[in-house]
Design an enzyme around this catalytic site. Sequence first.
Site, mmCIF file in Angstrom:
data_model
loop_
_atom_site.group_PDB
_atom_site.id
_atom_site.type_symbol
_atom_site.label_atom_id
_atom_site.label_comp_id
_atom_site.label_asym_id
_atom_site.label_seq_id
_atom_site.Cartn_x
_atom_site.Cartn_y
_atom_site.Cartn_z
ATOM 1 N N SER A 123 0.808 -1.221 0.000
ATOM 2 C CA SER A 123 0.000 0.000 0.000
ATOM 3 C C SER A 123 0.842 1.272 0.000
ATOM 4 O O SER A 123 0.355 2.331 -0.391
ATOM 5 C CB SER A 123 -0.931 0.012 1.217
ATOM 6 O OG SER A 123 -0.179 0.020 2.416
ATOM 7 N N LYS A 168 -0.472 4.601 6.856
ATOM 8 C CA LYS A 168 -1.024 5.399 5.759
ATOM 9 C C LYS A 168 -0.620 6.856 5.934
ATOM 10 O O LYS A 168 -0.064 7.256 6.968
ATOM 11 C CB LYS A 168 -2.556 5.287 5.736
ATOM 12 C CG LYS A 168 -3.085 3.885 5.484
ATOM 13 C CD LYS A 168 -2.761 3.406 4.088
ATOM 14 C CE LYS A 168 -3.388 2.042 3.810
ATOM 15 N NZ LYS A 168 -2.754 0.943 4.580
#
Length: 270
Positions: A125, A169
Amino acid sequence: MSSLYRLRAITRPHNLSPHRPLTRLSLTQPHPFRPSPTSPAQTNLSPPQKSYSTTTTSPENTQPQHQHRQQNNHHDQNQQSQNEPTPPFPPLHPLRLLLSYLKLLALAHLIWNNLLSLAPAQGPSMLATYPITGTWHLTSRLSRLGRNLSIGDIVTFTLPDRPSAIGVKRVIGLPGDYVLIGTPGPAADDALMLQVPEGHVYLVGDNLPASNDSRIFGPVPLGLIRGKVIASMEPSFTRGPFANFEWVRNPMKKTEPPTREEVLAARDLE
């Protein structure tokens, strides 16, 4: 006989008082009836004049011999105690040793939950910022619960759809900001905008096609933020535990809005 009588009269005076200090006599001239080896023989048989020097000894200036012996014995004992090897430290009591370990664990727990933490991360990711595997993140726990966050920071958080997992993130929207719902691109021309609610942040991965982020589960509550990533490393057995150590810098800097002249210049270029 006269000389001996004179010497006896000097050493034993009749007016000697028991309260007066004793006198010590020292003879400074050689024997009166024996010629000196360095001087010629005396032809005169009359005894030479004798001079005596007296030194007074008082009880205050004299010390008994037993005091000197005690001091010497004390000095010898000190030397023996210094030369003797020091005994090893006695072993700690098991209860005290257990308390020391508990204090150490409590200190480590306090640092881990409130100051710094180190954990590995894996997944695609955050490509191409971080590789899929082998990256360890040093997280500042001072930013947990969303304190002191800004746009562009990389944070670790508990996934809302999987409470047992931890994600990494980037912050895209703070409370009150407007963000785009969906993936940017040609298909997102008619996409809707979302205002981040209070007490939440909008988190998105750098590799948008392979990231499970706020585009799927929505804004993340600030209570799930575990900290802000301040450094990353790739430890290995050959290069050491701090291989490729690098401080994390925020690439998004807050800028001032463009002026009217800059907007007109941009339109002329179009």
